[in-house]
Write a protein that holds these residues in place. Structure first.
Motif, PDB file in Angstrom:
ATOM      1  N   SER A 131      62.382  29.183   0.408  1.00 38.95           N
ATOM      2  CA  SER A 131      62.363  28.109   1.396  1.00 38.95           C
ATOM      3  C   SER A 131      62.672  26.796   0.692  1.00 38.95           C
ATOM      4  N   ALA A 132      63.791  26.186   1.052  1.00 40.22           N
ATOM      5  CA  ALA A 132      64.170  24.921   0.422  1.00 40.22           C
ATOM      6  C   ALA A 132      63.139  23.839   0.714  1.00 40.22           C
ATOM      7  N   SER A 133      62.529  23.901   1.888  1.00 41.90           N
ATOM      8  CA  SER A 133      61.516  22.915   2.255  1.00 41.90           C
ATOM      9  C   SER A 133      60.280  23.034   1.371  1.00 41.90           C
ATOM     10  N   VAL A 134      59.823  24.265   1.159  1.00 41.43           N
ATOM     11  CA  VAL A 134      58.659  24.480   0.301  1.00 41.43           C
ATOM     12  C   VAL A 134      58.985  24.096  -1.134  1.00 41.43           C
ATOM     13  N   VAL A 171      57.094  35.488   8.140  1.00 40.96           N
ATOM     14  CA  VAL A 171      58.011  34.791   7.240  1.00 40.96           C
ATOM     15  C   VAL A 171      57.652  35.076   5.788  1.00 40.96           C
ATOM     16  N   VAL A 172      56.365  35.082   5.480  1.00 38.96           N
ATOM     17  CA  VAL A 172      55.926  35.382   4.112  1.00 38.96           C
ATOM     18  C   VAL A 172      56.366  36.790   3.707  1.00 38.96           C
ATOM     19  N   GLU A 173      56.326  37.713   4.651  1.00 35.40           N
ATOM     20  CA  GLU A 173      56.826  39.070   4.379  1.00 35.40           C
ATOM     21  C   GLU A 173      58.292  39.021   3.967  1.00 35.40           C
ATOM     22  N   TYR A 174      59.074  38.206   4.671  1.00 38.11           N
ATOM     23  CA  TYR A 174      60.494  38.039   4.355  1.00 38.11           C
ATOM     24  C   TYR A 174      60.667  37.443   2.963  1.00 38.11           C
ATOM     25  N   LEU A 175      59.896  36.397   2.659  1.00 36.88           N
ATOM     26  CA  LEU A 175      60.018  35.730   1.360  1.00 36.88           C
ATOM     27  C   LEU A 175      59.665  36.672   0.216  1.00 36.88           C
ATOM     28  N   LYS A 176      58.600  37.422   0.377  1.00 33.77           N
ATOM     29  CA  LYS A 176      58.167  38.338  -0.680  1.00 33.77           C
ATOM     30  C   LYS A 176      59.203  39.430  -0.921  1.00 33.77           C
ATOM     31  N   LEU A 214      63.030  29.552  14.689  1.00 32.65           N
ATOM     32  CA  LEU A 214      62.414  28.237  14.543  1.00 32.65           C
ATOM     33  C   LEU A 214      61.824  28.067  13.147  1.00 32.65           C
ATOM     34  N   ALA A 215      61.099  29.095  12.677  1.00 35.36           N
ATOM     35  CA  ALA A 215      60.488  29.033  11.346  1.00 35.36           C
ATOM     36  C   ALA A 215      61.546  28.861  10.265  1.00 35.36           C
ATOM     37  N   LEU A 234      61.397  25.703   7.782  1.00 33.35           N
ATOM     38  CA  LEU A 234      61.231  25.966   6.355  1.00 33.35           C
ATOM     39  C   LEU A 234      62.548  25.901   5.584  1.00 33.35           C
ATOM     40  N   ASP A 235      63.641  25.725   6.296  1.00 34.55           N
ATOM     41  CA  ASP A 235      64.964  25.661   5.667  1.00 34.55           C
ATOM     42  C   ASP A 235      65.227  26.915   4.829  1.00 34.55           C
ATOM     43  N   ILE A 236      65.224  28.048   5.520  1.00 34.99           N
ATOM     44  CA  ILE A 236      65.529  29.338   4.890  1.00 34.99           C
ATOM     45  C   ILE A 236      66.862  29.803   5.461  1.00 34.99           C
ATOM     46  N   ALA A 237      67.940  29.547   4.736  1.00 33.66           N
ATOM     47  CA  ALA A 237      69.281  29.795   5.253  1.00 33.66           C
ATOM     48  C   ALA A 237      69.496  31.255   5.631  1.00 33.66           C
ATOM     49  N   GLY A 238      69.081  32.175   4.756  1.00 33.12           N
ATOM     50  CA  GLY A 238      69.307  33.593   5.022  1.00 33.12           C
ATOM     51  C   GLY A 238      68.607  34.067   6.278  1.00 33.12           C
ATOM     52  N   LEU A 239      67.375  33.606   6.502  1.00 31.80           N
ATOM     53  CA  LEU A 239      66.616  34.004   7.682  1.00 31.80           C
ATOM     54  C   LEU A 239      67.206  33.387   8.938  1.00 31.80           C
ATOM     55  N   PHE A 240      67.656  32.148   8.829  1.00 33.33           N
ATOM     56  CA  PHE A 240      68.300  31.517   9.986  1.00 33.33           C
ATOM     57  C   PHE A 240      69.550  32.292  10.395  1.00 33.33           C
ATOM     58  N   PHE A 241      70.370  32.633   9.433  1.00 36.17           N
ATOM     59  CA  PHE A 241      71.615  33.331   9.727  1.00 36.17           C
ATOM     60  C   PHE A 241      71.323  34.722  10.278  1.00 36.17           C
TER      61      PHE A 241
END
Length: 235
Positions: free
Chosen positions: A65-68, A93-98, A142-143, A147-154
């Protein structure tokens, strides 16, 4: 970041030296691609949900997350990151990040060539991750913006595109409980104008207009549920 209204589009991802530039229905979105900074590696970052629950995430995952990442660099890893997201969405979202700490995301090809995300380039894990109901999907979209997560947004945008694919304007409104306050003649006129502009991405331009309206509504409902203002989403 003005991304919600264009989430259903046939999209293009282009790499740059400093990040990813996404074009979604003519709107551009840039997100920096940076590795976890050395000074943050090995530490943990606490993400606090709207309800006050703290989720601890290793920095190598959280910094996707670029924001974090910006927050941790500015305030230090000991400062919790307060987020306007409900716990159930933040946990997802944390599941995605991990997962993506150790597994690269697939490269989704657009326009989407199939109704199956895996045939569009998404990994099986990612395709399963966004196999959720419409409300949860737009919560994740929205998340990804907050959080500015490009991959999740796309990824969530591509999934949304499949929900809209090959559906008439009437079908889209029925599926999303959207009332049409435009007379049919005005809607058809808007469709003709969109086609004439060369910006239409499908033969039935009225369906494209309806998809945009549905996306706006779904995004607004997600933001309202999480208490995220338009100003916060645009930061």
């Amino acid at each position: 970041l003005k991304v919600q209204a264009q989430a259903h589009a046939a999209s293009v991802g282009r790499s740059t030296r400093m990040g990813e530039l996404y074009e979604v229905l003519g709107a551009l979105r840039f997100s920096a691609l940076e590795a976890c900074p050395d000074e943050l590696k090995g530490s943990s970052i606490k993400l606090r949900s709207k309800e006050g629950d703290a989720l601890e995430v290793v920095a190598e995952a959280a910094c996707i997350s670029a924001s974090v990442r910006r927050s941790a660099l500015r305030d230090g890893v000991d400062t919790e990151v307060q987020l306007p997201l409900k716990k159930v969405t933040l946990m997802k979202v944390v599941e995605y990040l991990k997962h993506h700490k150790d597994h690269a995301a697939g490269e989704i090809v657009t326009p989407l060539p199939s109704d199956d995300l895996t045939e569009c380039g998404a990994t099986r894990w990612d395709a399963k991750f966004v196999d959720v109901d419409k409300v949860a999907l737009f919560d994740l979209n929205l998340a990804a913006t907050v959080l500015d997560i490009a991959g999740l947004f796309f990824l969530t945008s591509a999934k949304a595109a499949l929900l809209f694919k090959d559906k008439s304007s009437d079908k889209l409104r029925k599926d999303f409980n959207l009332l049409n306050d435009l007379p049919r003649s005005e809607e058809e006129a808007l469709g003709r104008e969109l086609k004439a502009s060369g910006k239409a991405h499908q033969e039935d331009a009225t369906a494209e207009i309806a998809a945009l309206a549905v996306t706006l509504q779904a995004s607004a409902l997600a933001a309202e549920k999480h208490g995220v203002s338009e100003a916060a989403r645009a930061e």
